[in-house]
Design a protein around this motif. Sequence first.
Motif, PDB file in Angstrom:
ATOM      1  N   ARG A 126       0.846  -1.197   0.000  1.00 22.56           N
ATOM      2  CA  ARG A 126       0.000   0.000   0.000  1.00 22.56           C
ATOM      3  C   ARG A 126       0.881   1.246   0.000  1.00 22.56           C
ATOM      4  O   ARG A 126       1.862   1.326   0.741  1.00 22.56           O
TER       5      ARG A 126
ATOM      6  N   SER B  39      -4.024   7.186  -2.947  1.00 19.34           N
ATOM      7  CA  SER B  39      -3.526   5.919  -2.411  1.00 19.34           C
ATOM      8  C   SER B  39      -3.566   4.841  -3.481  1.00 19.34           C
ATOM      9  O   SER B  39      -4.370   4.892  -4.413  1.00 19.34           O
ATOM     10  N   ALA B  40      -2.647   3.868  -3.324  1.00 21.27           N
ATOM     11  CA  ALA B  40      -2.632   2.656  -4.131  1.00 21.27           C
ATOM     12  C   ALA B  40      -2.642   1.488  -3.158  1.00 21.27           C
ATOM     13  O   ALA B  40      -1.724   1.351  -2.333  1.00 21.27           O
ATOM     14  N   GLU B  41      -3.680   0.681  -3.226  1.00 26.62           N
ATOM     15  CA  GLU B  41      -3.861  -0.396  -2.249  1.00 26.62           C
ATOM     16  C   GLU B  41      -3.877  -1.748  -2.942  1.00 26.62           C
ATOM     17  O   GLU B  41      -4.057  -1.840  -4.156  1.00 26.62           O
TER      18      GLU B  41
ATOM     19  N   ILE C 157      -1.633  -3.757  -3.714  1.00 23.06           N
ATOM     20  CA  ILE C 157      -0.674  -3.852  -4.815  1.00 23.06           C
ATOM     21  C   ILE C 157      -0.103  -5.258  -4.867  1.00 23.06           C
ATOM     22  O   ILE C 157       0.419  -5.773  -3.867  1.00 23.06           O
TER      23      ILE C 157
ATOM     24  N   ALA D 203      -3.539  -3.294  -8.852  1.00 24.22           N
ATOM     25  CA  ALA D 203      -3.657  -2.361  -7.733  1.00 24.22           C
ATOM     26  C   ALA D 203      -5.022  -1.683  -7.794  1.00 24.22           C
ATOM     27  O   ALA D 203      -5.686  -1.649  -8.827  1.00 24.22           O
TER      28      ALA D 203
ATOM     29  N   LEU E  77      -6.449   2.079  -7.080  1.00 30.77           N
ATOM     30  CA  LEU E  77      -6.054   3.467  -6.876  1.00 30.77           C
ATOM     31  C   LEU E  77      -7.273   4.280  -6.435  1.00 30.77           C
ATOM     32  O   LEU E  77      -8.400   4.005  -6.859  1.00 30.77           O
TER      33      LEU E  77
ATOM     34  N   ARG F 150     -12.171   5.891  -7.618  1.00 31.02           N
ATOM     35  CA  ARG F 150     -11.540   4.611  -7.330  1.00 31.02           C
ATOM     36  C   ARG F 150     -11.314   3.891  -8.654  1.00 31.02           C
ATOM     37  O   ARG F 150     -12.200   3.818  -9.496  1.00 31.02           O
TER      38      ARG F 150
ATOM     39  N   ARG G 111      -9.660   0.374 -10.482  1.00 36.13           N
ATOM     40  CA  ARG G 111      -9.069  -0.967 -10.447  1.00 36.13           C
ATOM     41  C   ARG G 111      -8.211  -1.106 -11.687  1.00 36.13           C
ATOM     42  O   ARG G 111      -8.680  -0.897 -12.809  1.00 36.13           O
ATOM     43  N   THR G 112      -6.932  -1.467 -11.518  1.00 36.04           N
ATOM     44  CA  THR G 112      -6.019  -1.535 -12.653  1.00 36.04           C
ATOM     45  C   THR G 112      -5.292  -2.868 -12.695  1.00 36.04           C
ATOM     46  O   THR G 112      -5.042  -3.504 -11.667  1.00 36.04           O
TER      47      THR G 112
END
Length: 741
Positions: free
Chosen positions: A178, A191-193, A195, A214, A216, A224, A226-227
């Motif tokens: 994170r 934030s990037a969670e 990961i 991740a 973001l 928000r 999703r990547t």
Amino acid sequence: MKAFGKILGLVLLGLLLVIVALGFALTHFFDPNDYKDEIRQIARDKAHIELTLNGDIGWSLFPWLGLELHEASVATLSNPKAPFADLQMLGLSVRVLPLLRREVQMSDVRVEGLNLRLNRDKDGHGNWEDIGKAVPVAGQPEVPATTRDTDGSAPAPTEKPAQPIRLDIDSLTVNNARVEYTDERTGKQFSAESIQLSTGPVHDATNIDVKLTAFLSSNQPVLRVRTELNGELRFERALQRYKFEDMKLSGELTGEPLQGKAVTFAAQGQVFLDKAANVAEWTGIKLSINQLRALGELKANDLDKTPQISGALSIAQFDLAKFVDSIGQKLPAMAEGSLSKVELASRLAATPTSLSLDNINLKLDDSTISGRIAIEDFAKQALRVQLKADTFNADRYLPPKSADANSAAVARQAEVSSTEADALAGAGSTPLPNAPTKGAWSNDKLIPAERLSKLDLDADLSFGQLTLSKLPIHNAALKATGQGGLLTLQNLSGELYNGTFNTKGTLDVRQPVPALSMQTAINRVPAEKILESQGKNPPVKGLITLNSQLTASGNSQKTLIDSLNGNASFVINNGVLLNANLEQQLCKGIATLNRKTLSGEPRGKDTPFQELKGNLTLRNGVASNPDLKVRIPGMTINGNGDVDLRVLGMDYRVGIIVEGDQRDIPDPACQVGEKFVGIEWPLRCRGPLELGAKACRLDNERLGQVASKLAGDKLSEKIDEKLGDKVSPELKNALKGLFKR
């Protein structure tokens, strides 16, 4: 010799056994957990960080130097109680012997539960800026970072740069990491969670499989993402070249700006970076955002200075209206089916402060548009537009009338219809129509003054055919500039119904109330076509030529018309007064003076004319016309009056002069004799402007003056007949004047 080889082999075997024994002893009898305090102190003294080791340290020595850290955190010495990074576990192993050759050969590297917190305080200082910095000793001047070594001592003598370390890693795995960034000045958070990163073997100049996922997010606005990122990474550190081949990025975006909608996106291509040449490229671009599909390529130069981006973009045909709705946005109201077919191909160039689209080939519904659009300065909104279209229907993209405008139009139309029903064409016996009272214009805000005040515009547009306000304009051209709140229409011209028009003007939004100035020239345009295009029944036909210079101020149709001032002149040639009853009104006046009754019911009849002209002086929405003239075969019409543009009403006094050679008038009650030649027959025209000559009636009050004049002329004839030459001419003239009074 054979014995020597045997002895050497035994020696090497012995050394190996000793090394293995030493490694076994170190790893089993030396516990690094007993030296955590010393390790923390070394981290303070050498790396200038505060290292906290809450978990155990596991390690191995040979042939792998293995290390495993659990529950560790790192903080700066300036704020040791606020860690900027912590992790649950870090595991790695390094081969010992290759280290002597400056080669890093590692097995799997695993990072579990990394948590990185970056913070910029209210003074703009970031907590990462203190990483590796020693805490200054009180009373001792701080040595600049560029003139001291990492331990605070004087710098060592300059040495020849070392050769880069060669990396050789079996794999890299990061789980559940994170990263968080907070800016206390703006309150923004990113934030990037969750990961997740995994790679194949990591080698220099070799393709490395990479997979990254991740989530973001941001709080201003709330978003928000999703990547997922896949591809093959290749780096050549000696040449400073980096490639990301077969790059595939995909994901989904949600948040407040999307109004509950979700946006799916995907991007593919080949990414290349050459730091030595300061060049970057993204080729083979395939981009999709919901139903939008695009292809292209981009190249960036001068990365170390001001990046210069160039490339090409091609967007396949799509429904722009549905696309905008799919991302939770709304377009201004426009005709149904608008923006349903949009396709674009263009070259592009950009810098951090500008963007231009060149060689545009845009298909917009039924239009094909080419040219250039550029924003030369984002901060100044410096917009430059050069476009050429084959056909363009501007009406389908304009908003419909508001409820206020519709209600005003309905009320006025009801008033006009009621008046027109009473003003039967050619009747001549109905009462004079009342002057209109209903406002004809909307109070809706018309000019986006605040937006225009910031606009820096230079536009040059041309159209093979332009439809504007339902008017089919051929070979239309528009040139306009705007800067500092002053917009200048240099030229708006075109061909309209085989005639031409040209308009120039300015719009000044630098003051609280926008001010408009306009000069218009219309040459031989059919007046009836203009009115019919606006849904109105024309009262007149003919080719109109008009020149005007007008000013107004306000921000709605009503306020602009109420403040309209200026001058205008007009001529209508070879025209027709539709359903006009001028001949019937003249016939009624003659019949009245002849003391006869018309034998038949009058009917509406068009009145052709050779010329209708006049000059207008406008004051606050009311146009005064003192010199209206109409030339009709056998008669001349003079008039003067006002046109109230605020309610689109008129009030005129008109005089018809019979010139002698008359056309046959079928009703014997209004036959014209010599005594009626040169007499000005009075009419009064009042009512809605749309009625035209249908709003004209015989002016009975002024008709009495005509009767008195005719009676005086007849008596003068009798005086001449009776007196002859018996009295002096002076006496006869005095008697004639007495009876003509």
